[in-house]
Motif scaffolding. Structure first.
Motif, short mmCIF file in Angstrom:
data_model
loop_
_atom_site.label_atom_id
_atom_site.label_comp_id
_atom_site.label_asym_id
_atom_site.label_seq_id
_atom_site.Cartn_x
_atom_site.Cartn_y
_atom_site.Cartn_z
N THR A 1 -1.45 -9.27 8.73
CA THR A 1 -2.30 -10.07 9.61
C THR A 1 -3.25 -10.94 8.81
OG1 THR A 1 -2.22 -8.27 11.23
CG2 THR A 1 -3.89 -9.95 11.56
N ARG A 2 -3.83 -10.38 7.76
CA ARG A 2 -4.80 -11.11 6.94
C ARG A 2 -4.17 -12.36 6.32
NH1 ARG A 2 -5.69 -7.39 3.39
NH2 ARG A 2 -4.62 -8.37 1.64
N ALA B 1 -0.17 -9.55 14.52
CA ALA B 1 -1.04 -8.37 14.38
C ALA B 1 -0.46 -7.17 15.11
CB ALA B 1 -2.44 -8.69 14.89
N HIS C 1 -4.05 -4.14 6.09
CA HIS C 1 -3.57 -5.09 7.11
C HIS C 1 -3.26 -6.44 6.48
CE1 HIS C 1 -4.30 -2.55 10.66
NE2 HIS C 1 -5.37 -2.11 10.01
N GLU D 1 -10.09 -6.48 8.68
CA GLU D 1 -9.80 -7.15 7.41
C GLU D 1 -9.39 -8.61 7.60
OE1 GLU D 1 -8.88 -2.76 6.86
OE2 GLU D 1 -8.66 -4.28 8.41
N PRO E 1 -7.39 -6.85 13.39
CA PRO E 1 -8.04 -5.86 12.52
C PRO E 1 -9.19 -6.49 11.75
CG PRO E 1 -5.92 -6.53 11.61
CD PRO E 1 -5.99 -7.11 12.99
N ASP F 1 1.71 -5.21 12.75
CA ASP F 1 1.13 -4.84 11.45
C ASP F 1 0.93 -3.33 11.39
OD1 ASP F 1 -0.28 -4.62 9.10
OD2 ASP F 1 -1.60 -6.32 9.52
N GLU G 1 -14.12 -2.05 4.08
CA GLU G 1 -14.48 -2.66 5.36
C GLU G 1 -15.88 -3.24 5.31
OE1 GLU G 1 -13.93 0.42 8.20
OE2 GLU G 1 -11.74 0.29 8.19
N GLY H 1 -0.62 -1.79 9.00
CA GLY H 1 -1.86 -1.48 8.29
C GLY H 1 -1.73 -1.38 6.79
N HIS I 1 -10.66 -10.64 9.99
CA HIS I 1 -11.68 -11.41 10.69
C HIS I 1 -12.19 -12.63 9.92
CE1 HIS I 1 -12.85 -7.99 13.70
NE2 HIS I 1 -11.60 -8.37 13.79
#
Length: 496
Positions: free
Chosen positions: A289-290, A277, A286, A245, A243, A280, A215, A282, A247
């Motif tokens: 979503t990423r 998301a 994640h 990751e 999440p 997701d 992170e 995780g 961003h």
């Protein structure tokens, strides 16, 4: 008829000293791979006893699927420089040794290493201060690896009342470098039957520390906060709805789509992304979503004639060309482009009803197509062509009414609907469906060919949904298309 099966290969190197449980760690890694349907093989190469012995454990695993009748694959016995996906080092100088041997590469390797030191004989026997420079190794590790996840694993083992091998195993799970769920790692420890409670505690702590480190890496790579009111509002949504990751990709995606269209288009991007998301679980940091943040932005910024015209006349582009050809202050630069818009691209730029009416009338299309059969050399630095392209670029404000926009909206929504349908039952397959977007490239005939390849992968995804090894199958099919394996070998990859 048996399916032609493609396999996904993963390579892991463990650098450990004697007494640190490197062999146990390797056994756990092999067990977790086999539990997830992979063929896995491990070898070890002992080193000299300078610090209680230093050993390289090498693990190679390759995915398999039902219907594979070729038997067990032949796997390598030793790591090859530049061909290692994950390197695990039990001590700082072991991290340096892995780098020196070429096992760590910036384009593929996740480097997981302990930052504590166990001194070599040469360091202990030096008359003065013979201790190696650990700071240099940390700096090189950050630079040479694709990702470096480092923390004091020896101290973590003491804190957990466990051994360093369980900490390293947890760090591997927490890094997201391998496509396996946490439960599979824990089951491997339980099946080993040795100090299970202590090893599970160490595993949990290693996983937690690695995730925090991952992170931190993501946060460090985070793009700057936008300065405009619209940009700050979108950034706030990203912070609260997605999440951590995801961003960096979401920030860049929103910025790109504001530049491509406007604030509302970027907000639509975040609406679509938030829906993904919410599903997701995780896994893999994640990844769903990423990866969606990345590929959805690329698709929504598709290259139509409006976008191409906009890019051709940007001041930044003229400045880049001038720098490349080393234009001097007393020189005049002329830039000529070769452009070949076909009738189809022209129709796609028109309002949807008009464009569709023209292109779907065969007689009218056949009469108009010869007018667009040849390309043109366009001097974009001339006033006439600059203004022409400026007018075309200005059509971005009516883009939502164009035929191309309507077609892309249907394609994107269908793609995301399939992802949402598959994600609850098969998250790895959903991730591969998202990644299939990378097959779509360019515009014109290149776009048509790439879209056909994408549709082929989507059709195969629907066929293999719910089957064992579905994600590996789609991943291999996508890679084979990208590498043009089918075109070179003449072989078909069956989805049945």
């Amino acid at each position: 008829m048996n399916a032609i099966v493609h396999r996904e290969r993963i390579t892991v190197a463990i650098m450990a000293l004697g007494g640190q449980g490197g062999g146990v760690l390797a056994d756990w890694m092999i067990d977790v791979a086999r539990r997830n349907g992979y063929y896995a093989q491990g070898t070890s190469v002992p080193g000299v006893a300078q610090r209680t012995g230093s050993t390289v454990y090498y693990i190679e695993m390759i995915g398999s699927e039902a219907g594979d009748n070729r038997g067990a694959p032949i796997l390598a016995l030793n790591p090859v420089p530049g061909d290692v996906d994950v390197v695990i080092a039990s001590e700082l100088m072991e991290t340096g040794r892995a780098i020196l041997r070429g096992f760590v590469s910036a384009d593929r390797t996740t480097l997981i290493g302990s930052t504590h030191r166990i001194y070599a004989i040469s360091e202990k026997s030096a008359i003065g201060n013979g201790i190696g420079n650990g700071e240099k190794i940390l700096a090189v590790a950050e630079r040479r690896a694709k990702r470096f996840i480092g923390f004091d694993m020896d101290a973590a083992a003491v804190e957990a009342g466990s051994v360093i091998s369980s900490i390293m195993f947890g760090a591997v799970a927490g890094s997201g470098a391998l496509p396996f769920a946490r439960e599979a790692f824990e089951d491997a420890i339980r099946s080993g039957g040795k100090a299970v409670p202590a090893n599970l505690k160490g595993f949990a702590l290693g996983l937690e520390r690695a995730r925090k480190r991952a992170e931190t890496i993501v946060a460090a790579a985070k793009p700057p906060v936008p300065t405009t009111t619209a940009g700050r509002a979108l950034a706030a949504r990203i912070e609260t709805e997605l999440p951590l990751e995801a961003h960096p990709f979401a920030m860049e995606g929103a910025r790109r789509l504001m530049d491509y269209q406007d604030r509302d288009y970027a907000a639509l991007y975040l609406d679509r992304l938030a829906a993904i998301a919410s599903m997701d679980n995780g896994d893999e940091g994640h990844a769903l979503t990423r990866e969606t943040a990345r590929h959805l932005a690329l698709w929504m910024a598709y290259e139509d004639t409006i976008r191409v015209a906009d890019l051709k006349i940007r001041a930044t582009r003229f400045a880049r060309v001038a720098a490349e050809v080393d234009v001097q202050p007393d020189q005049v630069m002329r830039v000529t482009e070769y452009m070949h818009p076909r009738l189809q691209e022209v129709c796609e730029t028109l309002p949807a009803g008009i464009g569709r009416a023209i292109y779907e009338r065969r007689g009218l299309r056949l009469r108009l197509e010869p007018l667009f059969a040849r390309g043109r050399h366009v001097e974009v630095t001339s006033l006439r062509w600059f203004l022409t392209l400026r007018i075309v670029a200005g059509l971005r404000h009516m883009r939502r009414r164009t035929l191309r926009y309507h077609e892309e909206r249907v394609r994107i929504e269908g793609w995301l609907a399939l992802v949402r349908e598959v994600a609850p039952a098969d998250p790895p397959l959903a991730i591969e469906i998202v990644r299939a977007q990378r097959l779509i490239k360019g515009y014109g005939e290149t776009f048509e060919r790439s879209l056909a390849n994408f549709n082929r992968v989507i059709a195969a995804s629907r066929v293999v949904t719910g089957q064992t090894g579905s994600a590996a199958h789609i991943r291999a099919l996508s890679k084979s298309i990208l590498a043009d394996v089918i075109g070179r070998s003449g072989r078909e990859v069956s989805a049945n």
